[in-house]
Write an enzyme that holds these catalytic residues in place. Structure first.
Site, PDB file in Angstrom:
ATOM      1  N   LEU A  86      67.478  98.589 -30.854  1.00  0.00           N
ATOM      2  CA  LEU A  86      68.575  98.208 -31.723  1.00  0.00           C
ATOM      3  C   LEU A  86      68.072  97.400 -32.913  1.00  0.00           C
ATOM      4  O   LEU A  86      67.227  96.515 -32.761  1.00  0.00           O
ATOM      5  CB  LEU A  86      69.600  97.380 -30.944  1.00  0.00           C
ATOM      6  CG  LEU A  86      70.189  98.065 -29.716  1.00  0.00           C
ATOM      7  CD1 LEU A  86      71.099  97.111 -28.964  1.00  0.00           C
ATOM      8  CD2 LEU A  86      70.930  99.324 -30.114  1.00  0.00           C
ATOM      9  N   CYS A  87      68.629  97.715 -34.059  1.00  0.00           N
ATOM     10  CA  CYS A  87      68.307  97.009 -35.293  1.00  0.00           C
ATOM     11  C   CYS A  87      69.269  95.840 -35.442  1.00  0.00           C
ATOM     12  O   CYS A  87      70.428  96.025 -35.816  1.00  0.00           O
ATOM     13  CB  CYS A  87      68.417  97.964 -36.483  1.00  0.00           C
ATOM     14  SG  CYS A  87      68.112  97.172 -38.073  1.00  0.00           S
ATOM     15  N   LEU A  88      68.799  94.659 -35.100  1.00  0.00           N
ATOM     16  CA  LEU A  88      69.588  93.435 -35.188  1.00  0.00           C
ATOM     17  C   LEU A  88      68.756  92.371 -35.890  1.00  0.00           C
ATOM     18  O   LEU A  88      67.521  92.445 -35.884  1.00  0.00           O
ATOM     19  CB  LEU A  88      69.979  92.951 -33.791  1.00  0.00           C
ATOM     20  CG  LEU A  88      70.694  93.964 -32.892  1.00  0.00           C
ATOM     21  CD1 LEU A  88      70.777  93.466 -31.471  1.00  0.00           C
ATOM     22  CD2 LEU A  88      72.077  94.266 -33.451  1.00  0.00           C
ATOM     23  N   THR A 121      74.592  99.858 -37.449  1.00  0.00           N
ATOM     24  CA  THR A 121      73.180  99.620 -37.685  1.00  0.00           C
ATOM     25  C   THR A 121      72.390 100.687 -36.955  1.00  0.00           C
ATOM     26  O   THR A 121      72.956 101.504 -36.225  1.00  0.00           O
ATOM     27  CB  THR A 121      72.779  98.207 -37.200  1.00  0.00           C
ATOM     28  OG1 THR A 121      71.455  97.915 -37.642  1.00  0.00           O
ATOM     29  CG2 THR A 121      72.860  98.087 -35.694  1.00  0.00           C
TER      30      THR A 121
END
Length: 156
Positions: A86-88, A121
């Site tokens: 995940l892009c966080l 995202t």
């Protein structure tokens, strides 16, 4: 191989989480690898995730806390692509925004906050509320069909 600093820090964080758990989140490192932590988020009340149990993992770099972890959710949720990084802001997608003062608790709280909002995202998907509720209802049975989940979280 984890650095001595990473091992000390992660053990300290685990002990702190045992004394004061993060609401809605159960987490534990693998016994064989302190750098790989597994978590279960319990869907918060009055959200489309209520009643759901969302399993995922956080993989810390060998130089943690000086670099961010990779984060993924394994259980289908309707919010994230299962088993995808995940892009966080607190993940390895964004080392420029990482703060070494963050810890496992703040990372997982951030993930939960992001989960219940609609921002898109890399690694997120768009589904209806009805689909998310369906995934919530099926989540525990889905998790229990995975031997690794049962081994890690026998209490569920």
């Amino acid at each position: 191989m984890a650095s001595k600093g990473a091992i000390v820090r992660l053990r300290k964080e685990y002990n702190a989480l045992q004394k004061e758990p993060v609401p809605f989140i159960l987490t534990k490192p693998l016994e064989s690898n302190i750098l790989e932590w597994h978590y279960v988020i319990t869907g918060p009340k009055d959200t489309v995730y209520e009643g759901g149990f969302y399993w995922g993992k956080v993989v810390f770099p060998t130089d943690y806390p000086f670099a961010p972890p990779a984060i993924q959710m394994i259980t289908p949720s309707g919010r994230f692509t299962p088993s995808t990084r995940l892009c966080l802001s607190m993940s390895d997608f964004h080392p420029e925004t990482w703060c070494p003062g963050w810890n496992v608790g703040t990372i997982l709280n951030g993930l939960l906050s992001f989960m219940v909002e609609e921002t898109q995202t890399s690694g997120s998907i768009k589904t209806t509320d009805e689909q998310k509720k369906k995934f919530a209802g099926e989540s525990l049975a889905w998790n229990k069909s995975n031997a690794k989940f049962v081994e890690l979280f026998p209490e569920l």
